[in-house]
Enzyme design. Sequence first.
Site, PDB file in Angstrom:
ATOM      1  CG  ASP A   1      24.232  77.277  69.599  1.00 48.94           C
ATOM      2  OD1 ASP A   1      23.441  77.394  68.641  1.00 48.94           O
ATOM      3  OD2 ASP A   1      24.111  77.913  70.664  1.00 48.94           O
TER       4      ASP A   1
ATOM      5  CG  HIS B   1      20.849  77.898  71.155  1.00 47.62           C
ATOM      6  ND1 HIS B   1      21.852  78.850  71.129  1.00 47.62           N
ATOM      7  CD2 HIS B   1      19.694  78.592  71.338  1.00 47.62           C
ATOM      8  CE1 HIS B   1      21.323  80.058  71.285  1.00 47.62           C
ATOM      9  NE2 HIS B   1      20.012  79.931  71.430  1.00 47.62           N
TER      10      HIS B   1
ATOM     11  CB  SER C   1      19.601  82.693  73.145  1.00 47.54           C
ATOM     12  OG  SER C   1      19.533  82.752  71.737  1.00 47.54           O
TER      13      SER C   1
END
Lengths: 293, 293
Positions: A234, A271, A151
């Site tokens: 996600d 995620h 991320s």
Amino acid sequence: MSLETLSASKSFGGMLTKYKFKSAALGGLDAQFNLFLPANASQGKVPVLFYLAGLTCTEDNGTQKGGFLREAADEGIALIFPDTSPRGAGIEGEDDDWDFGTGAGFYLNATHPKYAKHYNMATHVTLELPQVIEAAGIPVDFTRQSIFGHSMGGHGALTLYLGALTNSPKTKQFRSASAFAPVANPTKCPWGQKAFKGYFQGGVEEAAANHDATEMISRIKDNVHILIDYGTGDNFYKQGQLLPENFLKAARDAGHDEVQVRVRPQDGYDHSYYFMSTFASDHVHFHANFLKA
Amino acid sequence: MSLETLSASKSFGGMLTKYKFKSAALGGLDAQFNLFLPANASQGKVPVLFYLAGLTCTEDNGTQKGGFLREAADEGIALIFPDTSPRGAGIEGEDDDWDFGTGAGFYLNATHPKYAKHYNMATHVTLELPQVIEAAGIPVDFTRQSIFGHSMGGHGALTLYLGALTNSPKTKQFRSASAFAPVANPTKCPWGQKAFKGYFQGGVEEAAANHDATEMISRIKDNVHILIDYGTGDNFYKQGQLLPENFLKAARDAGHDEVQVRVRPQDGYDHSYYFMSTFASDHVHFHANFLKA
């Protein structure tokens, strides 16, 4: 800059140690990081893979949940887990949001006067950590280093890797980069825009050239070694915070083929670290190809 | 007792889901657990392995840090992660200590009037969870179940496994049991003595026969399938909270050989999930031998 050992746990035949030191790069604040040394480090220096964590994380998330230690032990590679920001700088507003300030350093060196003293995670990761680790005599070979992240940390991994290729060499180059669900085009998404407006005196515009992986890959002619995975389930991907397609298009337009840049949509994954641990093995082995070449 | 889905994450091709329901066994309180279903569960019922966590843990520690999902996915085995105690019973003193009460249910059914209504983790794990999972039509085959755990959860795994062999069969038997750093002789250590004094009207004496793995193994003549790992660098081991040697001696004295009961000291490992994840693969494969026989 001497290292204080906070804890040590044997794992997969190697040793995971948490260290603390006074960080000059972070304006004299205490900084913590984790280091995993595989068993073979007792016979000589080992190559190293940096893992950069995402928003709200610390140096512990990757060690506890990533599932990286097993693979690194198998491959004989050290892992370094930095924190995600300075802690306790005492800047007004620093703790107001979960996606800016504490826990959200974005792996850059701030130029805004409010943040420039402490928010220098780029220098902390690429120069200071290698320096303190070498100074402590820990058997890590920084001529063989790669970098990956999740991320915001995927953004960090891509931009620090590409930055070392394009800038005057401020740091030893990384041999390869990979990312899970990276913020791949931060000047075009809310997380990145907020961070760049806050950390850079020149705002988003100042950041584009050297802090946006999509902008950077479009200008790079060197051979690159990049692997990206993201989950099609996600929510941050769906909200347009990640934009991996933009990165892929820029890479292809600049002539980087599938061998150089691989971007894999993973069906139905989200995620979380459950997504990441699923592909942890692929990523560590990807880097091992280059680290042990 | 209908199940509410709190979250779901795809992992290793399977699905990890967190559920909540009103637990009769725990006196009507909300109870949460995690369930991992491997990809092959879409083709029919799969065998199942219960993981019981240790003091202070919840249903999340094993899923996040244990490193079990990868192996379970490979073997095609479901995993169930219960919580470690009821939550919010509102009993006076319940939250005063980290090693008793909330987060420390010890996988027994309390007889002390203060705790008897809510602290029934034995029934919750062995009867209620299978019942609610089957009622929800989730494809888990409870005729093929095994159990493992860590520390207090290792005590739980061993005693529930051995209890199903010795008691009138209140539950379907487990095919095998394993433990990381189990509290293996709780009537002889501070953690166990405190728990038994608190939860049982008859105190430690009441607990010995059916809640102390070392006492239990000494009376059992059936063939058993038990694997135990503990770290020689484990501070709780050094403090005498675990006492795996007592269990081993009782097992050998009762005629259980190395094939039936294997107890492995692991050099230099501590009590953490870093220790556990190192041997996670061994444990899941150990159970797979019996679950898939």
